[in-house]
Scaffold this motif. Structure first.
Motif, PDB file in Angstrom:
ATOM      1  N   ARG A  39       7.689  -4.892  -0.646  1.00 39.63           N
ATOM      2  CA  ARG A  39       8.556  -3.715  -0.672  1.00 39.63           C
ATOM      3  C   ARG A  39       8.326  -2.919  -1.950  1.00 39.63           C
ATOM      4  O   ARG A  39       8.372  -1.687  -1.953  1.00 39.63           O
ATOM      5  N   MET A  40       8.087  -3.631  -3.046  1.00 39.54           N
ATOM      6  CA  MET A  40       7.776  -2.937  -4.299  1.00 39.54           C
ATOM      7  C   MET A  40       6.487  -2.143  -4.154  1.00 39.54           C
ATOM      8  O   MET A  40       6.364  -1.026  -4.660  1.00 39.54           O
ATOM      9  N   ALA A  41       5.526  -2.702  -3.431  1.00 37.10           N
ATOM     10  CA  ALA A  41       4.247  -2.012  -3.229  1.00 37.10           C
ATOM     11  C   ALA A  41       4.435  -0.722  -2.436  1.00 37.10           C
ATOM     12  O   ALA A  41       3.657   0.229  -2.596  1.00 37.10           O
ATOM     13  N   ARG A  42       5.452  -0.678  -1.588  1.00 39.59           N
ATOM     14  CA  ARG A  42       5.679   0.524  -0.776  1.00 39.59           C
ATOM     15  C   ARG A  42       6.163   1.701  -1.612  1.00 39.59           C
ATOM     16  O   ARG A  42       6.164   2.843  -1.142  1.00 39.59           O
ATOM     17  N   ALA A  43       6.592   1.441  -2.839  1.00 39.82           N
ATOM     18  CA  ALA A  43       7.079   2.535  -3.684  1.00 39.82           C
ATOM     19  C   ALA A  43       6.006   3.597  -3.875  1.00 39.82           C
ATOM     20  O   ALA A  43       6.305   4.792  -3.943  1.00 39.82           O
ATOM     21  N   VAL A  44       4.756   3.167  -3.936  1.00 37.92           N
ATOM     22  CA  VAL A  44       3.683   4.138  -4.149  1.00 37.92           C
ATOM     23  C   VAL A  44       3.398   4.944  -2.887  1.00 37.92           C
ATOM     24  O   VAL A  44       2.729   5.974  -2.938  1.00 37.92           O
ATOM     25  N   GLU A  45       3.905   4.479  -1.732  1.00 34.99           N
ATOM     26  CA  GLU A  45       3.678   5.183  -0.473  1.00 34.99           C
ATOM     27  C   GLU A  45       4.778   6.200  -0.186  1.00 34.99           C
ATOM     28  O   GLU A  45       4.591   7.103   0.634  1.00 34.99           O
ATOM     29  N   ASP A  46       5.913   6.063  -0.826  1.00 40.29           N
ATOM     30  CA  ASP A  46       7.062   6.921  -0.533  1.00 40.29           C
ATOM     31  C   ASP A  46       6.836   8.326  -1.076  1.00 40.29           C
ATOM     32  O   ASP A  46       6.349   8.512  -2.199  1.00 40.29           O
ATOM     33  N   SER A  47       7.225   9.329  -0.312  1.00 39.22           N
ATOM     34  CA  SER A  47       6.977  10.716  -0.708  1.00 39.22           C
ATOM     35  C   SER A  47       7.738  11.079  -1.976  1.00 39.22           C
ATOM     36  O   SER A  47       7.214  11.802  -2.844  1.00 39.22           O
ATOM     37  N   TRP A  48       8.969  10.596  -2.101  1.00 35.23           N
ATOM     38  CA  TRP A  48       9.756  10.877  -3.303  1.00 35.23           C
ATOM     39  C   TRP A  48       9.098  10.264  -4.533  1.00 35.23           C
ATOM     40  O   TRP A  48       8.922  10.919  -5.560  1.00 35.23           O
TER      41      TRP A  48
ATOM     42  N   ALA B 125       4.686 -12.614  -9.551  1.00 40.03           N
ATOM     43  CA  ALA B 125       5.003 -11.193  -9.447  1.00 40.03           C
ATOM     44  C   ALA B 125       3.870 -10.433  -8.763  1.00 40.03           C
ATOM     45  O   ALA B 125       2.720 -10.881  -8.760  1.00 40.03           O
ATOM     46  N   PRO B 126       4.175  -9.278  -8.165  1.00 40.36           N
ATOM     47  CA  PRO B 126       3.119  -8.479  -7.529  1.00 40.36           C
ATOM     48  C   PRO B 126       1.966  -8.224  -8.493  1.00 40.36           C
ATOM     49  O   PRO B 126       2.171  -7.904  -9.664  1.00 40.36           O
ATOM     50  N   GLY B 127       0.768  -8.387  -8.001  1.00 37.41           N
ATOM     51  CA  GLY B 127      -0.414  -8.178  -8.816  1.00 37.41           C
ATOM     52  C   GLY B 127      -0.945  -9.415  -9.491  1.00 37.41           C
ATOM     53  O   GLY B 127      -2.090  -9.432  -9.960  1.00 37.41           O
ATOM     54  N   GLN B 128      -0.141 -10.479  -9.554  1.00 38.88           N
ATOM     55  CA  GLN B 128      -0.587 -11.733 -10.162  1.00 38.88           C
ATOM     56  C   GLN B 128      -1.389 -12.542  -9.146  1.00 38.88           C
ATOM     57  O   GLN B 128      -1.172 -12.428  -7.925  1.00 38.88           O
ATOM     58  N   PRO B 129      -2.285 -13.414  -9.621  1.00 36.63           N
ATOM     59  CA  PRO B 129      -3.102 -14.193  -8.674  1.00 36.63           C
ATOM     60  C   PRO B 129      -2.293 -15.041  -7.701  1.00 36.63           C
ATOM     61  O   PRO B 129      -2.720 -15.262  -6.565  1.00 36.63           O
ATOM     62  N   ASP B 130      -1.128 -15.520  -8.157  1.00 37.91           N
ATOM     63  CA  ASP B 130      -0.311 -16.383  -7.300  1.00 37.91           C
ATOM     64  C   ASP B 130       0.759 -15.620  -6.526  1.00 37.91           C
ATOM     65  O   ASP B 130       1.660 -16.240  -5.946  1.00 37.91           O
ATOM     66  N   ALA B 131       0.690 -14.311  -6.521  1.00 37.68           N
ATOM     67  CA  ALA B 131       1.690 -13.530  -5.774  1.00 37.68           C
ATOM     68  C   ALA B 131       1.614 -13.870  -4.289  1.00 37.68           C
ATOM     69  O   ALA B 131       0.526 -13.995  -3.725  1.00 37.68           O
ATOM     70  N   PRO B 132       2.754 -14.056  -3.630  1.00 41.56           N
ATOM     71  CA  PRO B 132       2.730 -14.378  -2.196  1.00 41.56           C
ATOM     72  C   PRO B 132       2.193 -13.217  -1.376  1.00 41.56           C
ATOM     73  O   PRO B 132       2.441 -12.053  -1.691  1.00 41.56           O
ATOM     74  N   ASP B 133       1.468 -13.551  -0.314  1.00 41.45           N
ATOM     75  CA  ASP B 133       0.987 -12.511   0.584  1.00 41.45           C
ATOM     76  C   ASP B 133       2.059 -12.208   1.632  1.00 41.45           C
ATOM     77  O   ASP B 133       3.158 -12.794   1.621  1.00 41.45           O
TER      78      ASP B 133
ATOM     79  N   GLU C 109       8.135  -2.628 -11.623  1.00 46.44           N
ATOM     80  CA  GLU C 109       7.554  -2.553 -12.962  1.00 46.44           C
ATOM     81  C   GLU C 109       8.593  -2.771 -14.045  1.00 46.44           C
ATOM     82  O   GLU C 109       8.260  -3.183 -15.164  1.00 46.44           O
ATOM     83  N   ILE C 110       9.850  -2.463 -13.741  1.00 46.29           N
ATOM     84  CA  ILE C 110      10.965  -2.821 -14.597  1.00 46.29           C
ATOM     85  C   ILE C 110      12.044  -3.436 -13.700  1.00 46.29           C
ATOM     86  O   ILE C 110      11.983  -3.323 -12.478  1.00 46.29           O
TER      87      ILE C 110
ATOM     88  N   THR D 290      13.720 -15.519  -5.302  1.00 47.51           N
ATOM     89  CA  THR D 290      13.441 -14.717  -4.101  1.00 47.51           C
ATOM     90  C   THR D 290      12.684 -13.435  -4.443  1.00 47.51           C
ATOM     91  O   THR D 290      11.993 -12.868  -3.596  1.00 47.51           O
ATOM     92  N   TRP D 291      12.808 -12.981  -5.673  1.00 46.33           N
ATOM     93  CA  TRP D 291      12.258 -11.687  -6.094  1.00 46.33           C
ATOM     94  C   TRP D 291      10.769 -11.518  -5.752  1.00 46.33           C
ATOM     95  O   TRP D 291      10.381 -10.470  -5.199  1.00 46.33           O
ATOM     96  N   PRO D 292       9.893 -12.487  -6.014  1.00 44.10           N
ATOM     97  CA  PRO D 292       8.475 -12.266  -5.705  1.00 44.10           C
ATOM     98  C   PRO D 292       8.192 -12.039  -4.226  1.00 44.10           C
ATOM     99  O   PRO D 292       7.227 -11.350  -3.879  1.00 44.10           O
TER     100      PRO D 292
END
Length: 399
Positions: free
Chosen positions: A110-119, A212-220, A183-184, A103-105
């Motif tokens: 949600r992992m991508a949203r980490a860069v959008e968060d103010s914290w 995983a995020p960033g890989q060619p087969d990552a789900p959209d 990333e970890i 289920t992780w991929p």
């Protein structure tokens, strides 16, 4: 014509989907634990240890007394440095949760949203050197706890001023940002309930890493929404669109189109439930039992009851956790476990494991209006069993 279901039918379908019709084993094995994982898909994590860590309770509620080392092994492998494939990994799913690795991929959005968060942006902007060092240490030397990583990373700031209420070090903040961003990952927990952080390749199988995020087969977003809603439908059996969306905390922009597609595919059927003021969505493969015979105490964070509006709609049971409510204002108590008997929530009990004295303390006990005869006796038997599972010698009723 839209199919019509009674409230009782909907309630029993929901209980079956959550695993409460599966027979309890005499001695639970990893196979039985996996059955629960397959049913629930998401097990919420919580650090409160009034009875036991909350993630252990959903398995107890469905399997009865079991060896919690099974769950530890499913999450941690065979030890701190084990590369044994995990049956469960941590992720931000419902909230902090255990999920099957496959289920992780689908949570990459949600992992991508980490860069959008103010914290997170502040951590990245203000401490790039520490962040890179933390990332490198985990990848080279992990699995490591935050305290262990702290020993390898030199930095001048001891604690953050903006720390979500936790006394986090800067290293811990960096670790949590990297964990949120995927990333970890966590390779498990130690006895103090501290995460062990590791590179994803240490924990996740190659077929999961390939997506995983960033890989060619990552789900959209479309595929992720479809797969997560599919899992939510199976875990619910039946629910409203809002119920289903809440399971993985999805935005309407993802959940709505996914639910429409599942209906089109015939995997989900829109139905009406008497007494519900919203349309319901039924898993086309759901069991439709005529009766439910079960008895279980539930964690406040059990997926059967964590969405309080759904709990009230299905069971007529208004439930709120009162941990953060001042004691004089609490209605039912500090750590209250709902009691399921048959297909109804018939009571609730505020309990505490007093490990030093070897007793399970019942601080408050409430039966619901109209609870059937025998409810208190059944609850008493369940409390005795719970005490035994926790390794406590007796139940002390102070209610």
């Amino acid at each position: 014509m839209t199919a019509q279901l009674t409230a009782g039918q909907a309630r029993r379908i929901a209980l079956a989907a959550q695993g409460f019709l599966d027979p309890r084993p005499e001695r639970a094995t990893m196979r039985h634990l996996q059955r629960v994982i397959d049913r629930l898909q998401v097990v919420q994590i919580d650090s409160v240890n009034v009875v036991t860590r909350s993630q252990y309770l959903p398995f107890y509620s469905r399997l009865g007394p079991y060896d919690t080392a099974l769950l530890d092994r499913a999450r941690d492998g065979n030890g701190p440095r084990s590369r044994t494939p995990r049956r469960l990994v941590e992720s931000w799913a419902h909230v902090a949760s255990l999920i099957p690795p496959e289920t992780w991929p689908f949570l990459g959005f949600r992992m991508a949203r980490a860069v959008e968060d103010s914290w997170s942006r502040r951590v990245v902007r203000e401490h790039p050197g520490v962040l890179e060092r933390v990332r490198a240490v985990v990848r080279e030397l992990g699995p490591l706890t935050a305290r262990e990583v702290d020993g390898y990373v030199e930095h001048s700031e001891v604690h953050s001023r903006d720390n979500w209420g936790w006394n986090w070090s800067l290293v811990k903040e960096c670790l949590e940002h990297l964990f949120w961003a995927g990333e970890i990952v966590s390779s498990g927990r130690n006895a103090q309930f501290e995460r062990r952080y590791a590179d994803p390749s240490f924990v996740l199988p190659s077929e999961v890493l390939a997506r995983a995020p960033g890989q060619p087969d990552a789900p959209d977003l479309r595929e992720s929404g479809l797969e997560l809603m599919r899992r939510a439908v199976r875990a619910h059996g039946i629910g409203t669109a809002a119920d289903l969306r809440d399971y993985f905390r999805l935005r309407q922009s993802m959940a709505g189109p996914a639910l429409t597609e599942l209906v089109r595919l015939g995997e989900v059927e829109q139905v009406a439930v008497r007494g519900w003021d919203q349309p319901a969505y039924l898993d086309a493969a759901a069991r439709r039992p005529r009766a439910v015979e079960t008895r279980a105490l539930l964690s406040p964070f059990d997926s059967l009851v964590w969405e309080r509006t759904r709990t009230e709609r299905i069971f007529g049971f208004r439930y709120r956790i009162e941990i953060y409510v001042p004691e004089p204002q609490r209605v039912f108590g500090y750590y209250v476990l709902p009691f399921l008997w048959g297909d109804q929530l018939v009571g609730r009990v505020d309990v505490k494991a007093d490990r030093a004295a070897g007793r399970l303390v019942v601080r408050r006990l409430h039966l619901e209006p109209g609870a059937p005869a025998g409810s208190r006796h059944a609850l008493g038997e369940e409390l005795v069993q719970l005490a035994g599972w926790l390794g406590l010698e007796r139940v002390e009723d102070q209610s």
